[in-house]
Write a protein that holds these residues in place. Structure first.
Motif, PDB file in Angstrom:
ATOM      1  N   SER A 233      36.367  31.450  51.103  1.00 22.65           N
ATOM      2  CA  SER A 233      36.915  32.557  50.326  1.00 22.65           C
ATOM      3  C   SER A 233      36.128  33.848  50.478  1.00 22.65           C
ATOM      4  CB  SER A 233      36.971  32.176  48.840  1.00 22.65           C
ATOM      5  OG  SER A 233      35.671  31.934  48.338  1.00 22.65           O
ATOM      6  N   ARG A 329      33.742  37.729  47.399  1.00 24.07           N
ATOM      7  CA  ARG A 329      34.913  36.874  47.559  1.00 24.07           C
ATOM      8  C   ARG A 329      36.182  37.724  47.521  1.00 24.07           C
ATOM      9  NH1 ARG A 329      31.342  34.180  44.102  1.00 24.07           N
ATOM     10  NH2 ARG A 329      30.626  32.151  44.891  1.00 24.07           N
ATOM     11  N   ARG A 330      37.189  37.257  48.245  1.00 24.38           N
ATOM     12  CA  ARG A 330      38.429  38.024  48.306  1.00 24.38           C
ATOM     13  C   ARG A 330      39.076  38.166  46.931  1.00 24.38           C
ATOM     14  NH1 ARG A 330      39.226  34.330  52.582  1.00 24.38           N
ATOM     15  NH2 ARG A 330      38.897  35.215  54.668  1.00 24.38           N
ATOM     16  N   HIS A 331      39.011  37.093  46.135  1.00 21.39           N
ATOM     17  CA  HIS A 331      39.679  37.111  44.835  1.00 21.39           C
ATOM     18  C   HIS A 331      38.812  37.710  43.731  1.00 21.39           C
ATOM     19  CE1 HIS A 331      37.249  33.418  44.883  1.00 21.39           C
ATOM     20  NE2 HIS A 331      37.179  33.558  43.581  1.00 21.39           N
ATOM     21  N   ASP A 332      37.575  38.094  44.045  1.00 14.01           N
ATOM     22  CA  ASP A 332      36.661  38.646  43.039  1.00 14.01           C
ATOM     23  C   ASP A 332      35.844  39.770  43.659  1.00 14.01           C
ATOM     24  OD1 ASP A 332      35.234  39.059  40.748  1.00 14.01           O
ATOM     25  OD2 ASP A 332      34.066  37.211  40.858  1.00 14.01           O
TER      26      ASP A 332
END
Length: 430
Positions: A233, A329-332
């Motif tokens: 990620s 991270r991509r989502h954070d």
């Protein structure tokens, strides 16, 4: 005449026995006087017992009287050995190791069973936990990842994208299972990666990925080498900022109180407090390859990367130098992930890199509290002891203590710097 003869013989007997009785009485008195004096001498406070002086109640053990003169001693000192009761050895709780087998479901083979029914001996993790719960700064996921990296069977070795180190795929990875069962195998000289992980958790920063030390027969001739967790990620592009852009974002205090920055402010997606955590962490370990990749803040040595031809000249135009190894991270995108943590313990205190602290006006309150508490050594020892391979590769307790000595000295310098430059300790919640 007969009576006189009997009387005379009795008198003679009394005269003969009298000296003997007198002699016996004298002997008894002499023995009584001797043992009385010995008993009094044994009770005297001037006698010593072995190595430790024993003083009577109300007296001092210093051997000096109230008037200040030294207490008299006797030449015929008797050393008495006192036998104390043997204490029972402390009960040491056994290591709680992970279960090596799972219960078989109906119609399924156990995890370690081969189709032929054989059951090979599984590897044993070198992570040792001496209680039912790990130290509070390590999460259950941290411990599970450490055990996987330290003991799980390696199924495949491949090259990681964007990293020069081999990527290890461990047994047990699959759909629905955590990605922590993949790890990057670093060189034996990068063992500071393991120390950095434990320091990060003890300080409450929680920005590094778990790392353990492991001996792999197919890498580095079986020498203990760090294996750091790898996550798919992670954004391969990371955060791209020049030094000037980074300093401008610090002045803007981006995303404080979750307020979106104004257009054209130059803010990135990274929260302002993230840089404070990075700066504290990098200063304690003297990691320069993140905020100071050109080694502009200290005099590089022969073993430093900045000694390569053509690298040092970048300091003359330092504003254009780009930060390195800044991942997320991509989502954070608000939080940073510290992935390359090659610390330096051999850098002298007269050559520390203060450039990594430039522009920092706040430090995380929780981390500062640990540095001030006097408990840093105790917690690091407790945490590092979990990794048996790393502990033994550093020479056990003496070697670990030497590393902690360095960190404690740098912590005092950091706190002094913060006080002199008005840097505040601020509560930084995730």
């Amino acid at each position: 005449m007969a009576r006189m003869g009997r009387f005379g013989s009795g008198l003679w007997l009394r005269r003969c026995l009298l000296p003997k009785r007198t002699l016996t009485a004298a002997l008894v008195c002499t023995l009584y006087f001797f043992f009385t004096q010995v008993n009094l001498s044994l009770r005297s406070p001037t006698w010593t017992s072995g190595r430790n002086q024993i003083a009577p109640s109300g007296a001092s053990n210093s051997g000096v009287s109230k008037e200040g003169s030294a207490a008299p001693t006797r030449s015929n000192v008797v050393y008495i050995t006192l036998k104390s009761k043997r204490l029972k050895p402390a009960q040491i709780r056994g290591t709680v190791r992970p279960k090596l087998r799972r219960k078989a479901r109906s119609g399924a083979l156990p995890r370690w069973d081969s189709p032929a029914g054989a059951e090979p001996e599984p590897p044993v993790s070198s992570i040792r936990i001496y209680s039912r719960t790990p130290p509070p700064w390590l999460s259950a996921r941290d411990v599970a990842t450490m055990r996987a990296l330290a003991g799980a069977k390696v199924l495949r070795v491949q090259q990681a994208r964007g990293a020069p180190w081999p990527l290890l795929l461990f047994e047990g990875t699959g759909p629905g299972e955590p990605n922590a069962a993949c790890g990057l195998a670093r060189a034996p000289g990068d063992s500071a990666e393991v120390f950095a992980f434990h320091l990060d958790r003890v300080l409450g920063l929680n920005r590094t990925l778990p790392a353990v030390s492991r001996k792999l027969a197919f890498l580095h001739n079986g020498q203990p080498s760090p294996v750091a967790a790898w996550e798919s990620s992670l954004d391969p592009d990371g955060v791209s900022l020049t030094w000037a852009e980074y300093q401008r974002s610090l002045r803007q205090r981006c995303w404080i109180r979750n307020v979106a920055p104004k257009p054209g402010s130059g803010c990135s997606a990274v929260h302002h407090y993230e840089w404070s955590k990075v700066a504290l962490f990098d200063f304690l370990l003297q990691i320069h390859n993140r905020l100071d990749p050109s080694c502009c803040g200290f005099s590089p040595r022969e073993q430093d990367e900045c000694r390569e031809p053509g690298r040092r000249f970048e300091c003359t135009r330092g504003d254009d130098v780009r930060l390195a190894n800044v991942a997320r991270r991509r989502h954070d995108p608000r939080r940073l992930v510290l992935t390359v943590n090659k610390g330096h313990f051999d850098r002298g205190e007269d050559n520390l890199d203060f450039r990594v602290l430039e522009g920092i006006k706040e430090l995380p309150e929780s981390a500062v509290a640990v540095l001030r508490s006097g408990k840093l050594r105790e917690k690091l020892l407790q945490s590092l002891f979990l990794d048996r391979t790393y502990w033994e590769s550093r020479g056990g307790r003496p070697g670990i203590d030497e590393l902690i000595d360095v960190i404690e000295r740098r912590a005092r310098i950091l706190l002094a710097y913060a006080g002199a430059h008005g840097v505040l300790a601020v509560r930084m919640t995730d």
